[in-house]
Write an enzyme that holds these catalytic residues in place. Structure first.
Site: not given
Ligand SMILES: NC(=O)c1ccc[n+]([C@@H]2O[C@H](COP(=O)([O-])OP(=O)(O)OC[C@H]3O[C@@H](n4cnc5c(N)ncnc54)[C@H](OP(=O)(O)O)[C@@H]3O)[C@@H](O)[C@H]2O)c1
Length: 344
Positions: A98, A127, A208, A211, A222, A226
């Site tokens: 999700t 995440k 693509g 986003e 992000d 990570k």
């Protein structure tokens, strides 16, 4: 070795979930032959319900998952709850795909906790749950003796986590640096070739790569999450996002841009963890690096991580696909490796 059936429940049928369903089907025979595993998809959830079947769900069964097709799909159960499936099916692996909510971790956090508490292994591309409660989830996994694998969330097809956990086992990792976000690295690469920020972002969106809302990528979050996952897992740290200084690429200081334009220099968004006076400091920084840096040649949507260790020196891993298919392949790899080492 006898063949083993592994039940799989998939949460989320977006870009990664769909790629995972397709990959399971494409690789079924290879996984059966090479690893003696019969991976059997038993339930697939979207928001509002899920498909649930006594026999394996095939890719053709999920084609009818568009809003218009749901009611026609004989396997669709509106309001189906994860608990119901976990109780009715012999435990295997819950695959979490999700959306990532870095503030609450939901809905994935609830899914991961429920699965582990009910004796299911967990493999996640999401995440959010780990960003919010890394320690708590590891504790549940340890107490229930279930695996919690998250390559798909921590740079996906780039095997940074596996290299850190397995290949560098027993060394002291003194520092770690990574280019961990394909979108921001693509934009920086295009800017080095002469594009402006907005032009490079529009191009990334048209292809693509970025986003429609690229905030998490271009603001550095992000990369930060990570880095947190890698450092906590590989270096045994207890980092939280709130403790990290995080820079993005939206407003690059002009002096950095001109420095980066010099011959043999490159501007990168680096996640960094290093030891300062017995304490580890972590953050995400716009950094100008020179040709001798191990991540200098990591361009476009590529990613890379460099570990500096005491016993094995400097080890760098780069490459790996940055797209939903690469993330799906990382999920499959984690599932295979759970059963390769674990006979439970
Ligand atoms: N895209 C990538 O290349 C990539 C790479 C690595 C990791 N990831 C991570 O992988 C995860 C999935 O990414 P994605 O691109 O596939 O996202 P996505 O296209 O937005 O798909 C999310 C899916 O989750 C479903 N969902 C939402 N709430 C749910 C709930 N309560 N129960 C069950 N399903 C629910 C959505 O269903 P509805 O449509 O019905 O709402 C949708 O099918 C994210 O956490 C992302 O950060 C993505």
């Amino acid at each position: 070795m006898g063949k083993r059936t592994v039940n799989i429940v998939l949460m989320g049928l977006g870009n990664v979930g769909k790629a995972f369903v397709q990959l399971l089907e494409e690789k079924a025979e290879r996984v059966r032959q090479q690893f003696c595993l019969d991976l059997c998809l038993r339930a697939v959830f979207k928001s509002g319900g899920g498909l649930f079947s006594a026999s394996p769900i095939r890719q053709k069964d999920v084609y009818e998952m568009s809003a218009a097709g749901l009611a026609r799909n004989p396997l669709w159960r509106p309001g189906l709850a994860l608990d119901t499936v976990l109780h009715e099916v012999e435990p295997g692996v819950m695959v979490e795909c999700t959306f990532s909510d870095l503030k609450t971790g939901e809905p994935g956090l609830r899914h991961v906790r429920t699965a582990l508490e009910n004796g299911w292994h967990v493999v996640t591309a999401n995440k959010g749950p780990l960003a919010v409660d890394f320690k708590g989830l590891k504790e549940i996994a340890g107490r229930t003796c279930r695996a919690l694998r998250f390559s798909g969330a921590a740079a996906a097809a780039l095997p940074a986590l596996d290299v850190g956990l397995y290949s560098l086992a027993g060394t002291d990792i003194l520092s770690m640096e990574g280019i961990l976000n394909g979108t921001s690295n693509y934009i920086l690469t295009r800017m080095a070739q002469g594009s402006g920020y907005s032009e490079a972002l529009r191009e990334a969106q048209a292809k693509g790569i970025a986003e429609p809302d690229p905030s998490l990528d271009v603001e550095g979050w992000d990369t930060a999450v990570k880095l947190l996952l890698l450092a906590n897992a590989v270096m045994g740290l207890d980092l939280c996002l709130k403790d990290m200084k995080v820079e993005g690429i939206k407003a690059i200081p002009s002096e950095l841009l001109s420095e980066a334009k010099k011959e043999g220099q490159a501007l990168k968004l680096l996640g960094k963890v290093s030891r300062e006076n017995e304490e580890f400091k972590a953050g995400v920084f716009l950094s100008v690096i020179n040709r001798s840096h191990p991540l200098f040649g990591v361009n476009g949507t590529n990613k890379g991580v460099t570990y500096s260790t005491d016993g094995m020196g400097v080890v760098t891993v780069t490459g790996g696909k940055s797209d939903p298919c690469g993330a799906a392949a990382a999920l499959l790899k984690d599932i295979i490796n759970i059963y390769r080492w674990n006979k439970n």
